[in-house]
Design an enzyme around this catalytic site. Structure first.
Site, short mmCIF file in Angstrom:
data_model
loop_
_atom_site.label_atom_id
_atom_site.label_comp_id
_atom_site.label_asym_id
_atom_site.label_seq_id
_atom_site.Cartn_x
_atom_site.Cartn_y
_atom_site.Cartn_z
N SER A 92 0.96 -1.17 -0.07
CA SER A 92 -0.19 -0.01 -0.12
C SER A 92 1.03 1.31 0.11
O SER A 92 0.43 2.30 -0.60
CB SER A 92 -0.80 -0.28 1.34
N HIS A 120 1.62 4.97 4.19
CA HIS A 120 0.89 5.58 3.17
C HIS A 120 1.45 6.86 2.76
O HIS A 120 1.24 7.47 1.53
CB HIS A 120 -0.65 5.72 3.40
#
Length: 311
Positions: free
Chosen positions: A209, A259
């Site tokens: 991610s 992220h």
């Protein structure tokens, strides 16, 4: 069930119609690729190349006579055709990275058994190469890269794979395989470094991610520079993905530091990568060297992770 899934995807900014079209197109291309009329053997033997601009080129040509772009070598073009038969509709580098992700997940299942399908234990993930700051500070630098190709269960894998296919295929076609590969690894590395240095306590981190947010951040910055209707549409789509991703990360306790690190690294790269075709051609060699260097570094990291897992 379909209506509930449709509403969920549309709430995330994902077009249900687009995904249906992708699936039907994929099935049609698979059926055509392996039917008798398609003559698969002849298609694999031919050396004729097709440029990104659509022009045909001879097998020994290295530059397109129409647009001047560099053309792949004969061997690379053969691999491209083979991959197109196996996974039609997916760009090559996206497919390779997806394959590595599934390979990492399969290796985790082999090591931990079927109980690891939903929630592999943290010690297993650490043994397989997940990011764990005490181990990295002890010298196991390769975890900064290998953690991208491990996932914490099949649900985690499914969400990240869907996101990768949603944002990456058109992006690879836009900037080319070399730049795309470099962006994926560098932004994933940026996410790993953010977790390593900004998180005050050690946790086990795995997943692609960080790199996915890197692709989103890259797209926001890159398509903002285009100053076109298409650029505004892609930018708006990616901004929605970023917002939903951060909110979802808060709800499920995901590593939003990774992220954020990936997103920031991607936006920097998106502001720097060339858009004018003549500049792209002039710097293509630099990106290819960077791709080979990063691929070599990833191979070394994977070999060290494998050695650690087998000890």
């Amino acid at each position: 069930m379909n209506e509930s899934l449709k509403r969920l995807l549309e709430s995330l900014g994902i077009s249900w119609v687009w995904w249906q079209w992708r699936w039907r197109n994929f099935k049609g291309r698979v059926a055509y690729a392996f039917c008798a009329d398609s003559n698969v053997a002849r298609r694999l033997r031919t050396t004729q190349k097709v440029c990104r601009c659509g022009a045909l080129a001879a097998g020994d040509q290295r530059k397109c006579e129409v647009c001047g772009r560099s053309l792949p070598s004969s061997f690379a073009w053969f691999l491209y055709r083979v991959f197109g038969l196996v996974m039609p509709g997916m760009a090559v580098t996206t497919g390779v990275l997806s394959g590595l992700i599934f390979l990492g997940f399969g290796a985790t299942i082999l090591q931990g058994g079927w109980l690891s399908l939903l929630a592999p234990p943290p010690e297993l993930l650490v043994r397989m190469g997940a990011l764990y700051s005490p181990a990295v500070f002890a010298g196991e630098w390769w975890r900064l890269l290998t953690c991208m190709f491990l996932h914490i269960g099949i649900i985690h894998l499914g969400f990240n794979t869907m996101a990768l296919l949603s944002v990456s295929t058109f992006l690879e076609e836009e900037i080319g395989s070399s730049r795309y590969f470099c962006v994926f690894l560098l932004t994933g590395l940026g996410g790993s470094l953010a977790t390593l240095f900004l998180r005050p306590y050690p946790v086990v981190v795995a997943g692609a991610s960080g790199a996915l947010f890197g692709l989103i951040g890259f797209s926001i910055a890159y398509f903002h520079r285009l100053k076109s209707a298409r650029g505004r549409d892609v930018k708006a789509f990616m901004v929605r993905w970023a917002i939903y991703g951060f909110v979802f990360g808060l709800l499920v306790g995901a590593d939003n530091l990774a992220h954020l690190g990936g997103l920031a690294t991607g936006m920097i790269l998106g502001a720097l990568v060339e858009q004018r075709e003549e500049i792209r051609r002039r710097r293509e060699g630099v990106w290819r060297v960077a791709t080979v260097a990063l691929a070599g570094l990833l191979a070394i990291a994977c070999a060290m992770a494998l050695r650690s897992a087998l000890i």
